[in-house]
Design an enzyme around this catalytic site. Structure first.
Site, short mmCIF file in Angstrom:
data_model
loop_
_atom_site.label_atom_id
_atom_site.label_comp_id
_atom_site.label_asym_id
_atom_site.label_seq_id
_atom_site.Cartn_x
_atom_site.Cartn_y
_atom_site.Cartn_z
N SER A 83 0.85 -1.19 0.00
CA SER A 83 0.00 0.00 0.00
C SER A 83 0.89 1.24 0.00
CB SER A 83 -0.88 0.01 1.25
OG SER A 83 -1.50 1.26 1.39
N TYR A 103 -2.16 -0.96 10.34
CA TYR A 103 -2.25 -1.26 8.91
C TYR A 103 -0.99 -0.75 8.18
CZ TYR A 103 -4.31 -1.25 4.17
OH TYR A 103 -4.57 -1.45 2.83
P1 NAD Z 1 -11.86 -5.68 0.07
O1 NAD Z 1 -12.28 -5.61 1.50
O2 NAD Z 1 -12.85 -5.32 -0.99
O3 NAD Z 1 -11.30 -7.13 -0.25
C1 NAD Z 1 -10.61 -7.90 0.67
C2 NAD Z 1 -11.04 -9.36 0.51
O4 NAD Z 1 -10.26 -10.15 1.40
C3 NAD Z 1 -12.51 -9.61 0.86
O5 NAD Z 1 -13.17 -10.29 -0.21
C4 NAD Z 1 -12.46 -10.48 2.11
O6 NAD Z 1 -13.50 -11.45 2.19
C5 NAD Z 1 -11.09 -11.15 1.96
N1 NAD Z 1 -10.55 -11.59 3.23
C6 NAD Z 1 -10.57 -10.94 4.43
N2 NAD Z 1 -9.98 -11.70 5.37
C7 NAD Z 1 -9.58 -12.85 4.77
C8 NAD Z 1 -8.93 -14.02 5.21
N3 NAD Z 1 -8.53 -14.16 6.50
N4 NAD Z 1 -8.66 -15.00 4.33
C9 NAD Z 1 -9.06 -14.88 3.04
N5 NAD Z 1 -9.69 -13.79 2.55
C10 NAD Z 1 -9.95 -12.79 3.41
O7 NAD Z 1 -10.55 -4.79 -0.02
P2 NAD Z 1 -9.85 -4.03 -1.23
O8 NAD Z 1 -10.01 -2.58 -0.97
O9 NAD Z 1 -10.25 -4.58 -2.54
O10 NAD Z 1 -8.33 -4.36 -0.92
C11 NAD Z 1 -7.63 -5.43 -1.52
C12 NAD Z 1 -6.17 -5.33 -1.09
O11 NAD Z 1 -5.64 -4.06 -1.50
C13 NAD Z 1 -5.96 -5.41 0.42
O12 NAD Z 1 -4.75 -6.08 0.69
C14 NAD Z 1 -5.82 -3.96 0.81
O13 NAD Z 1 -5.15 -3.80 2.02
C15 NAD Z 1 -5.05 -3.41 -0.37
N6 NAD Z 1 -5.13 -1.97 -0.59
C16 NAD Z 1 -6.33 -1.33 -0.75
C17 NAD Z 1 -6.33 0.05 -0.98
C18 NAD Z 1 -7.61 0.80 -1.19
O14 NAD Z 1 -7.54 2.03 -1.41
N7 NAD Z 1 -8.76 0.16 -1.14
C19 NAD Z 1 -5.13 0.75 -1.05
C20 NAD Z 1 -3.95 0.07 -0.89
C21 NAD Z 1 -3.95 -1.30 -0.66
#
Ligand code: NAD
Length: 272
Positions: free
Chosen positions: A152, A165
């Site tokens: 991230s 985080y």
């Molecule tokens: P999201 O919440 O839409 O997706 C996360 C998914 O992970 C969900 O489908 C959830 O069911 C699954 N999950 C949660 N715990 C789990 C576990 N123990 N085992 C298996 N699956 C599990 O989130 P997102 O925003 O699409 O983020 C995806 C990735 O990108 C994450 O790693 C997040 O930290 C990273 N990220 C997001 C952003 C943002 O702006 N949204 C920015 C930087 C990084």
């Protein structure tokens, strides 16, 4: 002319694949001819996405995984292999933050519950490391494979409020470099490990911080982000997909151990 970005026929397992960002990656990779395994804690949502991809002519399966349980990760590997026939790449997308691990006017840093901090750290870091152990071992046996971690922007620039985080994603970036070197030295130079570092994408995990729950208007934090993003907007999930294809294809075959910001310029801007 051969396409160096070709991913056709590759078997790709995506943890957190039912989520917003990784779901978009799964759809894009499947549309490009890859076979994808949507590996998620939320099996009904994973299955719905796999069905959608299959209905539009792609190859996909859904498997349940808890990335914090090594035995379940191994089962997810086996189930994906059965369904797809070959596994060539792993995307470690499961991750996220929790409100309980976020400072606010009601919850100071000094009172953040250790349980909440630990669960956020574990999901993002340990939940990346364990699949790397399981899939890395299989990639070592087949002498090739690609791992793509999801770090991230806050690994480059720690953000206020979300210390657990931020620290976990910094650990993911550090581990990406470590593992790239370890696997190249000890297993095969045909195993690559890289990461993407998304900037700000409006999804379920950060909506409560960036927009007002009732009106949908930007919070002061959301506005500050936009002001510090030279491109002046949040990213769209689809905008991760080009970099993902690059890092999963021969277009990046001499690249290992890097973390690529996808952030509309946020990391480059000092604010002045
Ligand atoms: P999201 O919440 O839409 O997706 C996360 C998914 O992970 C969900 O489908 C959830 O069911 C699954 N999950 C949660 N715990 C789990 C576990 N123990 N085992 C298996 N699956 C599990 O989130 P997102 O925003 O699409 O983020 C995806 C990735 O990108 C994450 O790693 C997040 O930290 C990273 N990220 C997001 C952003 C943002 O702006 N949204 C920015 C930087 C990084």
């Amino acid at each position: 002319m051969s396409d160096i970005f070709d991913v056709r026929g590759k078997g790709i397992v995506i943890t957190g694949g039912a989520g917003v960002l990784c779901g978009a990656m799964a759809e894009d990779l499947a549309a490009a001819g890859a076979k994808v395994s949507i590996a998620d804690f939320d099996l009904p949502r994973a299955q719905a996405l796999a069905d959608k991809i299959t209905a539009s002519g792609g190859t996909a399966c859904a498997v349940r995984i808890n990335v914090l349980d090594k035995a379940e990760v191994e089962q997810a590997y086996e189930a994906s292999l059965d369904a797809l026939g070959n596994i060539d790449a792993l995307i470690n997308g499961a991750g996220g933050n929790r409100k309980e691990a976020t400072t606010s006017p009601e919850l100071s840093f000094f009172d953040l519950p250790p349980e909440a901090l630990k669960s956020v750290f574990d999901l993002n870091f340990v939940g990346t490391l364990l699949p790397c152990q399981v899939f890395g071992k299989h990639f070592a046996a087949q002498k090739q494979g690609i791992i793509l971690n999801v770090s991230s922007m806050n690994a480059f620039r720690p953000l206020t409020k979300i210390c657990g985080y931020s620290a976990a994603k910094a650990a993911v970036s550090n581990f990406t470099e470590w593992l790239a070197v370890h696997l190249a030295h000890n297993c095969s130079t045909e195993i690559r490990v890289n990461a993407i570092a998304p900037g700000f994408f409006l999804t379920d995990q950060n909506r409560f911080l960036l927009t007002d729950e009732k009106t949908g208007a930007l919070t002061p934090r959301g506005q500050t982000i936009i002001d510090h993003t030279p491109m002046g907007r949040f990213g769209e999930a689809e905008e991760l997909c080009g970099t993902v294809r690059w890092l999963l294809s021969d277009a990046s075959k001499f690249i290992t151990g890097i973390v690529v910001p996808i952030d509309g310029g946020f990391n480059a801007f000092s604010g002045v």
